[in-house]
Design a protein around this motif. Structure first.
Motif, PDB file in Angstrom:
ATOM      1  N   GLU A  45      -4.050-157.724  75.603  1.00  0.00           N
ATOM      2  CA  GLU A  45      -3.651-156.386  76.041  1.00  0.00           C
ATOM      3  C   GLU A  45      -2.941-156.446  77.395  1.00  0.00           C
ATOM      4  O   GLU A  45      -1.914-155.803  77.608  1.00  0.00           O
ATOM      5  CB  GLU A  45      -4.890-155.495  76.119  1.00  0.00           C
ATOM      6  N   GLN A  49       0.927-155.461  78.397  1.00  0.00           N
ATOM      7  CA  GLN A  49       1.217-154.447  79.407  1.00  0.00           C
ATOM      8  C   GLN A  49       2.014-154.988  80.597  1.00  0.00           C
ATOM      9  O   GLN A  49       2.817-154.264  81.179  1.00  0.00           O
ATOM     10  CB  GLN A  49      -0.092-153.811  79.904  1.00  0.00           C
ATOM     11  N   THR A  50       1.776-156.245  80.967  1.00  0.00           N
ATOM     12  CA  THR A  50       2.411-156.776  82.180  1.00  0.00           C
ATOM     13  C   THR A  50       3.590-157.703  81.915  1.00  0.00           C
ATOM     14  O   THR A  50       4.394-157.939  82.813  1.00  0.00           O
ATOM     15  CB  THR A  50       1.394-157.570  83.038  1.00  0.00           C
TER      16      THR A  50
END
Length: 133
Positions: A45, A49-50
């Motif tokens: 996750e 996201q990054t």
């Protein structure tokens, strides 16, 4: 007490109460090996996201080495890679989930939610019988 302090106190109390509740922790095993669990799912996750294995690891307070070890384990644990990484350099590196990586994460989170929902009444009953802190 100013409203901003009241909110943060309330948030801390709610977080502490949530931490003291019994909850499930789901691991997908193959033989004795853990193929996927909460830490690896959180790492997936975070990468999504990054766009970075290192940044995802920092979010999870995980060392750079450990984040890369888990990413490699995830890629070895499936027929095709879950994470594609590009080397750093002047333009910087990065990482992203493959289509399979997103599918695996989505399915794991769905299994987690289904297990939590199925066990909610029994977990509440256990909580009522647990010793107070």
């Amino acid at each position: 007490m100013p409203p901003s302090e009241r909110r943060s106190t309330r948030t801390t109390v709610c977080a502490a109460a949530a931490e003291s509740r019994p909850r499930l922790s789901l691991r997908v095993l193959r033989g004795r090996a853990g193929v996927l669990g909460p830490g690896k799912a959180d790492l997936l996750e975070g990468i999504d996201q990054t766009g970075s294995i290192a940044a995802a690891g920092r979010r999870l307070k995980m060392s750079y080495k450990r984040a890369w070890q888990l990413a490699e384990e995830l890629n070895r644990g499936f027929r095709d890679p879950l994470i594609e990484a590009s080397k750093g350099g002047s333009g910087g590196g990065g990482a992203q989930l493959t289509v399979l990586g997103r599918e695996v994460l989505r399915r794991y989170r769905r299994i987690e939610a289904a297990c939590s929902q199925a066990a909610a009444a029994d977990l509440a009953a256990l909580q009522r019988r647990m010793a107070r802190d």
